[in-house]
Design a protein around this motif. Structure first.
Motif, PDB file in Angstrom:
ATOM      1  N   ASP A 260      58.611 -68.191  20.019  1.00 20.46           N
ATOM      2  CA  ASP A 260      59.953 -68.182  19.433  1.00 20.46           C
ATOM      3  C   ASP A 260      61.008 -67.748  20.449  1.00 20.46           C
ATOM      4  O   ASP A 260      61.894 -66.973  20.140  1.00 20.46           O
ATOM      5  CB  ASP A 260      59.981 -67.260  18.211  1.00 20.46           C
ATOM      6  CG  ASP A 260      59.390 -65.881  18.501  1.00 20.46           C
ATOM      7  OD1 ASP A 260      58.915 -65.668  19.637  1.00 20.46           O
ATOM      8  OD2 ASP A 260      59.405 -65.034  17.611  1.00 20.46           O
ATOM      9  N   ASP A 261      60.889 -68.240  21.684  1.00 22.74           N
ATOM     10  CA  ASP A 261      61.798 -67.764  22.724  1.00 22.74           C
ATOM     11  C   ASP A 261      62.880 -68.801  23.025  1.00 22.74           C
ATOM     12  O   ASP A 261      62.582 -69.889  23.512  1.00 22.74           O
ATOM     13  CB  ASP A 261      60.999 -67.464  23.995  1.00 22.74           C
ATOM     14  CG  ASP A 261      61.658 -66.371  24.816  1.00 22.74           C
ATOM     15  OD1 ASP A 261      62.858 -66.123  24.600  1.00 22.74           O
ATOM     16  OD2 ASP A 261      60.969 -65.777  25.646  1.00 22.74           O
ATOM     17  N   ILE A 262      64.129 -68.449  22.746  1.00 25.18           N
ATOM     18  CA  ILE A 262      65.223 -69.372  23.062  1.00 25.18           C
ATOM     19  C   ILE A 262      66.157 -68.769  24.110  1.00 25.18           C
ATOM     20  O   ILE A 262      67.285 -69.214  24.289  1.00 25.18           O
ATOM     21  CB  ILE A 262      66.025 -69.776  21.793  1.00 25.18           C
ATOM     22  CG1 ILE A 262      66.525 -68.518  21.062  1.00 25.18           C
ATOM     23  CG2 ILE A 262      65.189 -70.644  20.868  1.00 25.18           C
ATOM     24  CD1 ILE A 262      67.545 -68.813  19.970  1.00 25.18           C
ATOM     25  N   ARG A 263      65.676 -67.754  24.833  1.00 29.37           N
ATOM     26  CA  ARG A 263      66.523 -67.125  25.855  1.00 29.37           C
ATOM     27  C   ARG A 263      66.622 -68.026  27.084  1.00 29.37           C
ATOM     28  O   ARG A 263      65.756 -68.889  27.323  1.00 29.37           O
ATOM     29  CB  ARG A 263      65.942 -65.750  26.245  1.00 29.37           C
ATOM     30  CG  ARG A 263      65.953 -64.738  25.122  1.00 29.37           C
ATOM     31  CD  ARG A 263      65.210 -63.478  25.514  1.00 29.37           C
ATOM     32  NE  ARG A 263      63.839 -63.768  25.887  1.00 29.37           N
ATOM     33  CZ  ARG A 263      62.988 -62.898  26.393  1.00 29.37           C
ATOM     34  NH1 ARG A 263      63.389 -61.656  26.593  1.00 29.37           N
ATOM     35  NH2 ARG A 263      61.759 -63.238  26.706  1.00 29.37           N
TER      36      ARG A 263
ATOM     37  N   HIS B 233      53.443 -58.695  18.597  1.00 30.07           N
ATOM     38  CA  HIS B 233      54.665 -58.530  19.393  1.00 30.07           C
ATOM     39  C   HIS B 233      54.235 -57.756  20.627  1.00 30.07           C
ATOM     40  O   HIS B 233      53.757 -56.624  20.499  1.00 30.07           O
ATOM     41  CB  HIS B 233      55.712 -57.705  18.650  1.00 30.07           C
ATOM     42  CG  HIS B 233      56.069 -58.239  17.292  1.00 30.07           C
ATOM     43  ND1 HIS B 233      55.348 -57.938  16.165  1.00 30.07           N
ATOM     44  CD2 HIS B 233      57.095 -59.025  16.893  1.00 30.07           C
ATOM     45  CE1 HIS B 233      55.912 -58.526  15.117  1.00 30.07           C
ATOM     46  NE2 HIS B 233      56.970 -59.193  15.533  1.00 30.07           N
TER      47      HIS B 233
ATOM     48  N   PRO C 190      57.773 -63.769  24.727  1.00 31.32           N
ATOM     49  CA  PRO C 190      58.551 -64.079  23.521  1.00 31.32           C
ATOM     50  C   PRO C 190      58.560 -62.908  22.546  1.00 31.32           C
ATOM     51  O   PRO C 190      57.710 -62.025  22.625  1.00 31.32           O
ATOM     52  CB  PRO C 190      57.792 -65.265  22.904  1.00 31.32           C
ATOM     53  CG  PRO C 190      56.986 -65.834  24.003  1.00 31.32           C
ATOM     54  CD  PRO C 190      56.675 -64.716  24.947  1.00 31.32           C
ATOM     55  N   HIS C 191      59.508 -62.948  21.589  1.00 32.24           N
ATOM     56  CA  HIS C 191      59.581 -61.880  20.582  1.00 32.24           C
ATOM     57  C   HIS C 191      58.212 -61.642  19.950  1.00 32.24           C
ATOM     58  O   HIS C 191      57.704 -60.543  19.945  1.00 32.24           O
ATOM     59  CB  HIS C 191      60.599 -62.256  19.504  1.00 32.24           C
ATOM     60  CG  HIS C 191      60.520 -61.367  18.298  1.00 32.24           C
ATOM     61  ND1 HIS C 191      60.981 -60.078  18.310  1.00 32.24           N
ATOM     62  CD2 HIS C 191      59.983 -61.561  17.063  1.00 32.24           C
ATOM     63  CE1 HIS C 191      60.760 -59.525  17.124  1.00 32.24           C
ATOM     64  NE2 HIS C 191      60.149 -60.411  16.360  1.00 32.24           N
TER      65      HIS C 191
ATOM     66  N   GLN D  44      64.897 -60.003  18.203  1.00 30.79           N
ATOM     67  CA  GLN D  44      64.292 -61.321  18.031  1.00 30.79           C
ATOM     68  C   GLN D  44      65.047 -62.324  18.905  1.00 30.79           C
ATOM     69  O   GLN D  44      64.944 -62.260  20.119  1.00 30.79           O
ATOM     70  CB  GLN D  44      64.282 -61.725  16.550  1.00 30.79           C
ATOM     71  CG  GLN D  44      63.211 -62.719  16.233  1.00 30.79           C
ATOM     72  CD  GLN D  44      62.661 -62.583  14.814  1.00 30.79           C
ATOM     73  OE1 GLN D  44      62.873 -61.594  14.131  1.00 30.79           O
ATOM     74  NE2 GLN D  44      61.915 -63.568  14.387  1.00 30.79           N
ATOM     75  N   SER D  45      65.880 -63.209  18.342  1.00 34.06           N
ATOM     76  CA  SER D  45      66.613 -64.153  19.195  1.00 34.06           C
ATOM     77  C   SER D  45      68.097 -63.800  19.285  1.00 34.06           C
ATOM     78  O   SER D  45      68.872 -64.516  19.920  1.00 34.06           O
ATOM     79  CB  SER D  45      66.445 -65.573  18.648  1.00 34.06           C
ATOM     80  OG  SER D  45      66.716 -65.574  17.268  1.00 34.06           O
ATOM     81  N   THR D  46      68.507 -62.704  18.665  1.00 29.84           N
ATOM     82  CA  THR D  46      69.936 -62.349  18.650  1.00 29.84           C
ATOM     83  C   THR D  46      70.264 -61.392  19.794  1.00 29.84           C
ATOM     84  O   THR D  46      69.742 -60.276  19.843  1.00 29.84           O
ATOM     85  CB  THR D  46      70.310 -61.667  17.314  1.00 29.84           C
ATOM     86  OG1 THR D  46      69.897 -62.514  16.244  1.00 29.84           O
ATOM     87  CG2 THR D  46      71.803 -61.414  17.224  1.00 29.84           C
TER      88      THR D  46
ATOM     89  N   TYR E  80      67.783 -57.653  23.019  1.00 28.33           N
ATOM     90  CA  TYR E  80      67.659 -58.648  21.945  1.00 28.33           C
ATOM     91  C   TYR E  80      66.996 -58.058  20.709  1.00 28.33           C
ATOM     92  O   TYR E  80      66.138 -57.178  20.819  1.00 28.33           O
ATOM     93  CB  TYR E  80      66.778 -59.836  22.390  1.00 28.33           C
ATOM     94  CG  TYR E  80      67.441 -60.709  23.431  1.00 28.33           C
ATOM     95  CD1 TYR E  80      68.205 -61.807  23.055  1.00 28.33           C
ATOM     96  CD2 TYR E  80      67.292 -60.417  24.784  1.00 28.33           C
ATOM     97  CE1 TYR E  80      68.818 -62.600  24.019  1.00 28.33           C
ATOM     98  CE2 TYR E  80      67.911 -61.197  25.747  1.00 28.33           C
ATOM     99  CZ  TYR E  80      68.674 -62.289  25.354  1.00 28.33           C
ATOM    100  OH  TYR E  80      69.283 -63.062  26.297  1.00 28.33           O
TER     101      TYR E  80
END
Ligand SMILES: Cc1ncc(C[n+]2csc(CCOP(=O)(O)OP(=O)(O)O)c2C)c(N)n1
Ligand SMILES: [Mg+2]
Length: 295
Positions: free
Chosen positions: A247-250, A42, A242-243, A179-181, A177
């Motif tokens: 795994d990045d959905i921002r 990370h 990314p986190h 993670q993705s939240t 954030y």
């Protein structure tokens, strides 16, 4: 390596620290892509000003640092040991923990990290109690993210730290954030207000401004060292990478905007370009040499 400048809290020295963190972590992502790391990483790319600013305000001979899953920057700001860190994350025997701890379980002198969110809160407060009992004058600093503040262990820890006036500083790195939240889907109310019912003072600061972080950290640590009880330094920032990896959905525009106000860009606005270029180049050479010798 690093800390060629006497005043650790000067913007120049903090730029050196940030450049080292940025370069090491960029290379770690590259090494991960090449299958050279053991486990995940990370990175704190974009959050370097908090590590640089806070740790430059500590007494490194006695203060204690408890870090989290995103702790490479804290480690490098503490000791500058890029070789020990990179070897550790590669799982090699000459890593700082002989390659057994990996990215999230680093230990050197008074530096400890652990990846269990909130898990280091009671540990840090216990350490603060030990330092108070020993009358060492040391402050224990814990770093945690915004998401981690959902863990109940923080609130039991705030209670004891305040009740017993322990030398404990919680530095929150709010990157918006977990993670993705996004924070708004996870946390009710204002996180910076969480310690207030315990009577714990809070300083809120722009976490991308190394000088502002440093100034606020110095004031908070000075107060805590006098025996006045714990504090929280609440830093707002943004994670540029990314986190952990892919795994990045921002929102892509949100990330692009953040690159225009990240801590190294901000520091460069106030420093001579030749100085920054020279630091970047020297750190790039140093990290390249370390990696060439390890791979
Ligand atoms: C108790 C616990 N639950 C879940 C996880 C998995 N996990 C690792 S990082 C992370 C998100 C942490 O968000 P935040 O505290 O905001 O830190 P950031 O990653 O943004 O730096 C989660 C859920 C964990 N490490 N520990
Ligand atoms: Mg976060």
């Amino acid at each position: 390596m690093l800390k060629t400048l006497e005043n650790r809290g000067s913007l120049r020295a903090m730029y050196e620290t940030m450049a080292l963190i940025r370069t090491v972590e960029t290379n770690l992502l590259d090494l991960f892509g090449k299958g050279k790391l053991r486990g995940t990483v990370h990175t704190g790319i974009g959050q370097e000003a908090i590590a640089a600013g806070v740790i430059a305000a500590l007494d490194l001979d006695r203060d204690v640092i408890c870090s989290n899953h995103r702790g490479h920057g804290h480690y490098l700001a503490y000791c500058g040991d890029a070789k020990g860190l990179i070897a550790e994350v590669m799982g090699l025997p000459h890593g700082v923990c002989r390659g057994v701890g990996g990215s999230q379980h680093l230990h050197k002198r008074n530096f400890y990290s652990n990846g269990i969110l909130g898990g280091m809160a009671p540990v840090s407060v216990g350490m603060a109690m030990a330092e108070k009992t020993a009358q060492s004058g040391a402050v224990v600093v814990q770093f945690a993210g915004d998401g981690a503040l959902a863990e109940g262990a923080f609130y039991e820890s705030f209670n004891i730290a305040a009740l017993w006036k322990l030398p404990y500083l919680l530095v929150v790195e709010d990157n918006g954030y977990a993670q993705s939240t996004p924070k708004a889907l996870e946390q009710a109310g204002r996180l910076a207000d969480r310690p207030k019912p315990f009577g714990i003072p809070v300083a809120e600061v722009d976490g991308n401004d190394a000088e502002a972080v440093h100034e606020a950290a110095e004031a908070m640590i000075e107060r805590i060292r006098t025996g006045d009880g714990p504090g929280m330094l609440y830093c707002t920032t943004y994670r540029l990478a990314p986190h952990s990896k892919g795994d990045d959905i921002r929102d892509k525009q949100e990330i692009a905007d953040a690159w225009t106000r990240e801590p190294m860009v901000r520091a460069r606005e106030k420093l001579p370009g030749e100085f920054c270029d020279a630091v970047d180049q020297s750190v790039a050479n140093e990290v390249r040499d370390i990696i060439e010798a390890l791979v």
